[in-house]
Design a protein around this motif. Structure first.
Motif, PDB file in Angstrom:
ATOM      1  N   SER A 571       0.816  -1.216   0.000  1.00  0.00           N
ATOM      2  CA  SER A 571       0.000   0.000   0.000  1.00  0.00           C
ATOM      3  C   SER A 571       0.851   1.268   0.000  1.00  0.00           C
ATOM      4  CB  SER A 571      -0.932   0.021   1.211  1.00  0.00           C
ATOM      5  OG  SER A 571      -0.228   0.275   2.415  1.00  0.00           O
ATOM      6  N   THR A 572       2.159   1.162   0.161  1.00  0.00           N
ATOM      7  CA  THR A 572       3.014   2.351   0.213  1.00  0.00           C
ATOM      8  C   THR A 572       3.500   2.724  -1.189  1.00  0.00           C
ATOM      9  OG1 THR A 572       5.024   1.051   0.567  1.00  0.00           O
ATOM     10  CG2 THR A 572       3.814   1.760   2.518  1.00  0.00           C
ATOM     11  N   TYR A 573       3.859   3.975  -1.345  1.00  0.00           N
ATOM     12  CA  TYR A 573       4.576   4.371  -2.563  1.00  0.00           C
ATOM     13  C   TYR A 573       5.309   5.676  -2.308  1.00  0.00           C
ATOM     14  CZ  TYR A 573       0.990   7.811  -3.897  1.00  0.00           C
ATOM     15  OH  TYR A 573       0.133   8.874  -3.924  1.00  0.00           O
ATOM     16  N   PHE A 574       6.258   5.945  -3.189  1.00  0.00           N
ATOM     17  CA  PHE A 574       7.192   7.056  -3.013  1.00  0.00           C
ATOM     18  C   PHE A 574       7.343   7.787  -4.346  1.00  0.00           C
ATOM     19  CE2 PHE A 574       7.868   3.927   0.205  1.00  0.00           C
ATOM     20  CZ  PHE A 574       8.167   4.632   1.353  1.00  0.00           C
ATOM     21  N   ALA A 575       6.207   8.324  -4.827  1.00  0.00           N
ATOM     22  CA  ALA A 575       6.174   9.088  -6.084  1.00  0.00           C
ATOM     23  C   ALA A 575       6.772   8.314  -7.252  1.00  0.00           C
ATOM     24  CB  ALA A 575       6.875  10.436  -5.911  1.00  0.00           C
ATOM     25  N   GLY A 576       6.695   7.004  -7.207  1.00  0.00           N
ATOM     26  CA  GLY A 576       7.184   6.186  -8.310  1.00  0.00           C
ATOM     27  C   GLY A 576       8.619   5.757  -8.211  1.00  0.00           C
ATOM     28  N   PHE A 577       9.373   6.216  -7.212  1.00  0.00           N
ATOM     29  CA  PHE A 577      10.765   5.794  -7.075  1.00  0.00           C
ATOM     30  C   PHE A 577      10.803   4.339  -6.603  1.00  0.00           C
ATOM     31  CE2 PHE A 577      15.113   5.711  -5.537  1.00  0.00           C
ATOM     32  CZ  PHE A 577      15.763   6.482  -6.500  1.00  0.00           C
ATOM     33  N   PRO A 578      11.795   3.559  -7.052  1.00  0.00           N
ATOM     34  CA  PRO A 578      11.869   2.150  -6.628  1.00  0.00           C
ATOM     35  C   PRO A 578      11.838   2.013  -5.110  1.00  0.00           C
ATOM     36  CG  PRO A 578      13.421   2.585  -8.388  1.00  0.00           C
ATOM     37  CD  PRO A 578      12.856   3.914  -8.003  1.00  0.00           C
ATOM     38  N   LYS A 579      10.928   1.205  -4.608  1.00  0.00           N
ATOM     39  CA  LYS A 579      10.716   1.109  -3.167  1.00  0.00           C
ATOM     40  C   LYS A 579      11.813   0.328  -2.457  1.00  0.00           C
ATOM     41  CE  LYS A 579       6.371  -0.239  -2.926  1.00  0.00           C
ATOM     42  NZ  LYS A 579       5.074  -0.503  -2.270  1.00  0.00           N
ATOM     43  N   ASP A 580      12.645  -0.383  -3.194  1.00  0.00           N
ATOM     44  CA  ASP A 580      13.753  -1.081  -2.540  1.00  0.00           C
ATOM     45  C   ASP A 580      14.945  -0.156  -2.319  1.00  0.00           C
ATOM     46  OD1 ASP A 580      14.552  -0.758  -5.166  1.00  0.00           O
ATOM     47  OD2 ASP A 580      15.103  -2.863  -5.486  1.00  0.00           O
ATOM     48  N   ALA A 581      14.801   1.112  -2.666  1.00  0.00           N
ATOM     49  CA  ALA A 581      15.910   2.061  -2.536  1.00  0.00           C
ATOM     50  C   ALA A 581      15.516   3.282  -1.711  1.00  0.00           C
ATOM     51  CB  ALA A 581      16.390   2.501  -3.921  1.00  0.00           C
ATOM     52  N   VAL A 582      14.510   3.140  -0.824  1.00  0.00           N
ATOM     53  CA  VAL A 582      14.082   4.249   0.026  1.00  0.00           C
ATOM     54  C   VAL A 582      14.082   3.802   1.479  1.00  0.00           C
ATOM     55  CG1 VAL A 582      12.662   5.274  -1.793  1.00  0.00           C
ATOM     56  CG2 VAL A 582      11.630   3.663  -0.180  1.00  0.00           C
ATOM     57  N   SER A 583      14.088   4.769   2.381  1.00  0.00           N
ATOM     58  CA  SER A 583      14.004   4.484   3.811  1.00  0.00           C
ATOM     59  C   SER A 583      12.548   4.312   4.218  1.00  0.00           C
ATOM     60  CB  SER A 583      14.614   5.634   4.623  1.00  0.00           C
ATOM     61  OG  SER A 583      15.977   5.811   4.345  1.00  0.00           O
ATOM     62  N   PRO A 584      12.274   3.445   5.183  1.00  0.00           N
ATOM     63  CA  PRO A 584      10.905   3.363   5.713  1.00  0.00           C
ATOM     64  C   PRO A 584      10.573   4.617   6.509  1.00  0.00           C
ATOM     65  CG  PRO A 584      12.384   1.955   6.956  1.00  0.00           C
ATOM     66  CD  PRO A 584      13.178   2.476   5.808  1.00  0.00           C
ATOM     67  N   ILE A 585       9.309   5.037   6.435  1.00  0.00           N
ATOM     68  CA  ILE A 585       8.887   6.252   7.134  1.00  0.00           C
ATOM     69  C   ILE A 585       7.455   6.059   7.619  1.00  0.00           C
ATOM     70  CG2 ILE A 585       8.147   7.325   4.956  1.00  0.00           C
ATOM     71  CD1 ILE A 585       8.851  10.056   6.187  1.00  0.00           C
ATOM     72  N   SER A 586       7.145   6.639   8.772  1.00  0.00           N
ATOM     73  CA  SER A 586       5.807   6.507   9.349  1.00  0.00           C
ATOM     74  C   SER A 586       5.430   7.799  10.061  1.00  0.00           C
ATOM     75  CB  SER A 586       5.778   5.335  10.338  1.00  0.00           C
ATOM     76  OG  SER A 586       4.537   5.224  10.985  1.00  0.00           O
ATOM     77  N   CYS A 587       4.210   8.258   9.853  1.00  0.00           N
ATOM     78  CA  CYS A 587       3.625   9.404  10.559  1.00  0.00           C
ATOM     79  C   CYS A 587       4.319  10.731  10.248  1.00  0.00           C
ATOM     80  CB  CYS A 587       3.591   9.155  12.066  1.00  0.00           C
ATOM     81  SG  CYS A 587       2.633   7.698  12.529  1.00  0.00           S
ATOM     82  N   PRO A 588       4.253  11.196   8.996  1.00  0.00           N
ATOM     83  CA  PRO A 588       4.826  12.507   8.660  1.00  0.00           C
ATOM     84  C   PRO A 588       4.116  13.615   9.422  1.00  0.00           C
ATOM     85  CG  PRO A 588       3.450  11.693   6.865  1.00  0.00           C
ATOM     86  CD  PRO A 588       3.577  10.579   7.852  1.00  0.00           C
ATOM     87  N   ASP A 589       4.895  14.578   9.899  1.00  0.00           N
ATOM     88  CA  ASP A 589       4.333  15.632  10.755  1.00  0.00           C
ATOM     89  C   ASP A 589       4.746  17.002  10.233  1.00  0.00           C
ATOM     90  OD1 ASP A 589       3.574  17.335  12.798  1.00  0.00           O
ATOM     91  OD2 ASP A 589       4.120  15.973  14.393  1.00  0.00           O
ATOM     92  N   ASN A 590       5.927  17.489  10.630  1.00  0.00           N
ATOM     93  CA  ASN A 590       6.410  18.788  10.153  1.00  0.00           C
ATOM     94  C   ASN A 590       7.208  18.607   8.868  1.00  0.00           C
ATOM     95  OD1 ASN A 590       7.121  19.579  13.571  1.00  0.00           O
ATOM     96  ND2 ASN A 590       5.292  20.079  12.431  1.00  0.00           N
TER      97      ASN A 590
END
Length: 696
Positions: A571-590
């Motif tokens: 269910s995650t995505y990162f504007a189309g960038f390969p997901k095996d090359a990004v850091s995990p992130i949870s709960c964006p705030d500022n």
């Protein structure tokens, strides 16, 4: 007493988004355990798109909307432009630029990512250095004593750096080479971690008055180490200042002086004592800072007598028991005091004798932030989110032009810019059939979550008076009961809209939606295209493009830029960038931008089992969507106030050690001063060891 609700799908003893129960108690008054405040029946995105309408046919159905003309005081009607004329928000879910990414990371993000961890430290990339700029209790005013937690007094705290730093601003200081003005919010106090032997059922007057003094804002001049980028406070500088829960503030705008804000202590309805729960904020082009009053409701009792039930005011004793020491925190005894909180505060950091202003024209709700973008003819536009499950995000379009210069006349004029203009609330429409949105985050058939939207006017303030655009509500009522106005206007219910930041390079606007574990649970609204996951515990980021890239536009296109969580989660995505090359992130705030156009994201309540942190992500180019973790914060802490300059990164480390069962006697963290010392929220600066710019 407040009704505690079970959290479906949440392990026993934990809170939504990974927060500790202690954080929920002290920061927001257990907001996620209360009934959802928004019980309005206005449409949400899933209702609007019933049936398999095509994007083109939907966009032809643009409605007529009442709007305020750009000139001061002119109110009329205008047709919303056809939605197909709105520029595309850019390929989002499942799409990149169509070009292979370059081998190097985006400029500004060329560092080795920090691995997720649970260390009781601020962990930074290899090749970087860090230091604490200022801690809770450090003296900043003349005559303030050195911090001594065993002998702390309210008078001492009023001259010292406040507690739980959040938003940060660094402003230039002309005439003093190598110096800048640091402004910090102090969101809330955690008395269990401040006072040895604290009895939450029986706080003392001194403890309460210390807490009052630890809230508010701090202004302190800092000096730069020219070799490294490190920063050191300049104690007793003439510009250093504290604004607390008992300092004087002035109300401006349509609600000022109205019967809704008059109290027994202020029969004029113009002067307020204190600012509470200042979360994120913003800086203005005219040299002031903006500060959003967020969870102000938790400081008041008597909610059964509240005029409006939409703000979640409790009926039993409050967590801090302030109502025992000042009647203004009891609605039964002072019914209008609560109407004087929940605004955007404007501070002039260059004039320590000035009275900060609370701008009622920008509306009253749980302001997470207030960020400014200018129109092409020099008028301010202020974006702000209402940090609540199923609440809305807003923008204010000013009608007065900024006067250039820093002279007395210019400063006097510019301090009135946020008193006249129109306040709008956002309504989003998705372009996929409702059946394509199943609550799992699965992509609709067109391959991305996107659509169009419009800004619905709520109130227009002018020098000659104010006009409500909401049937059945006066202008004063719209400014005080803004949530109700948003309900009546049919705004879109979002997943905790927090910080909102326009890109200084592209003009696109990014909205951080932290989480909403209540979406799709029980009778609550289910997932829609703008909030596509039920029981959304990780949050997402919306990318919004105003029509014609004009800040004052009344229509926009939107897409989801980032859907947070473990990249292995489909269910995650990162504007189309390969997901095996990004850091995990949870709960964006500022969120904040660097000079390269990268978006930096701090997190609050990481639900992946590791500590919160700061992340950078490219928003344009072949590496759009590449997200990298820059740092993590200590045990129990949240990452706040990110500020990215060429040679340094600043973060506010908020509520370190705020873990269930922790106390002064039994600390869960030893940061920042080590074992045997009290845990202290603090501001941290990070720089490259070789003195070069960050991430290049």
């Amino acid at each position: 007493m407040r009704k505690m609700l079970p959290l479906i799908g949440t392990p026993s003893g934990t809170h939504p988004g990974g927060r500790s129960a202690m954080t929920c108690r002290f920061r927001c008054g257990d907001a996620c355990f209360q009934e959802v405040p928004n019980t309005s029946s206005n449409e949400y995105v899933g209702d609007v798109i019933a049936g398999a309408l095509s994007r083109r046919s939907m966009m032809r159905a643009a409605a007529v909307v009442t709007v305020a003309a750009a000139g001061a005081g002119a109110v009329g009607t205008a047709l919303a432009p056809p939605a197909q004329a709105v520029p595309a928000a850019g390929k989002g879910h499942g799409h990149g630029t169509g070009k292979p990414p370059k081998p190097k990371a985006a400029r500004g993000l060329r560092f080795t990512p920090v691995a997720p961890n649970t260390r009781d430290a601020v962990v930074i990339p290899d090749g970087y250095r860090q230091d604490v700029v200022i801690r809770w209790g450090d003296p900043i005013l003349r005559g303030a004593p050195a911090f001594d937690p065993e002998r702390q007094t309210a008078r001492a705290q009023a001259g010292q750096f406040g507690y739980n730093n959040d938003f940060l601003a660094l402003l230039p200081l002309p005439g003093e080479r190598g110096r800048q003005v640091l402004v910090a919010n102090h969101e809330y106090t955690d008395e269990v971690l401040m006072f040895r032997g604290y009895d939450p059922e029986n706080p003392t007057r001194e403890q309460v008055e210390i807490a009052w003094a630890a809230h508010g804002l701090s202004t302190v001049v800092v000096e730069e180490d020219r070799r490294t980028g490190n920063l050191t406070p300049v104690p007793r500088h003439p510009l250093n200042r504290r604004s607390t829960a008992t300092s004087e503030f002035r109300l401006t705008g349509p609600a000022a002086g109205s019967a809704l804000v008059k109290t027994s202590a202020d029969r004029t309805g113009t002067t307020v004592l204190g600012t509470l729960n200042n979360c994120s904020g913003g800086t203005t082009p005219w040299g002031t800072t903006l500060h959003g009053e967020e969870n102000f409701n938790q400081y008041f009792t008597g909610g059964d007598r509240a005029t409006d039930k939409r703000y979640g005011i409790g009926t039993g004793a409050t967590e801090r028991k302030w109502e025992r020491f000042d009647k203004r925190f009891d609605i039964a005894r002072e019914p209008n005091e609560v109407h004087r909180f929940g605004y955007v505060v404007e501070l002039d950091p260059y004039d320590p004798t000035s009275t900060p202003r609370k701008h009622t024209a920008l509306g009253r709700f749980k302001h997470e932030a207030a960020t400014v973008r200018m129109t092409r003819d020099g008028r301010p536009v202020v974006y702000s989110g209402d940090d609540e499950r199923f609440d809305y995000f807003y923008k204010f379009v000013g009608s007065k032009r900024m006067m250039p210069g820093t002279g007395r006349a210019a400063r006097r004029h510019n301090l009135t810019l946020l008193e006249e203009g129109t306040l709008y609330v956002a309504k989003l429409t998705g372009d996929s059939p409702a059946g394509d949105i199943d609550g799992t985050g699965k992509l609709p058939r067109d391959g991305e979550f996107d659509g169009s939207g419009r800004w619905i006017p709520l109130v227009t303030a002018t020098a000659r008076g104010a006009v409500s655009h909401v049937a059945g509500m006066t202008a004063e009522e719209v400014c005080v009961f803004t949530r109700l106005a948003g309900d009546k206007a049919g705004a879109t219910k979002m997943d905790r809209p927090e910080d909102i930041e326009p890109s200084p390079r592209t003009g696109k606007v990014y909205v951080a939606l932290t989480n909403n574990t209540n979406r799709g649970v029980g009778s609550n609204p289910a997932a829609d295209e703008a909030n596509p996951r039920n029981a959304n515990k990780h949050g997402h980021i919306l990318e919004l493009t105003e029509r014609g890239n004009k800040a004052e536009s009344l229509t926009f296109a939107w897409s989801l830029f980032l859907v947070a969580g473990d990249p292995k989660d489909p269910s995650t995505y990162f504007a189309g960038f390969p997901k095996d090359a990004v850091s995990p992130i949870s709960c964006p705030d500022n969120v904040a931008f660097d000079d390269h156009g990268n978006l930096w994201i701090s997190t609050d309540g990481n639900a992946l089992g590791t500590h919160d942190g700061l992340f950078g992500v490219a928003t344009t180019g072949s590496r759009r969507g590449e997200l990298k973790q820059f740092l993590t914060v200590p045990t129990g802490a949240e990452t706040c106030g990110p500020l990215i300059q060429d040679r340094r990164v600043l973060v506010a480390v908020q509520h370190p050690g705020e873990v269930d069962g922790a106390s002064v006697e039994k600390p869960a963290s030893t940061w920042p001063d080590g074992p045997g010392r009290i845990v202290r929220p603090a501001v941290v600066v990070v720089w490259r060891a070789d003195g070069a710019d960050i991430g290049v």
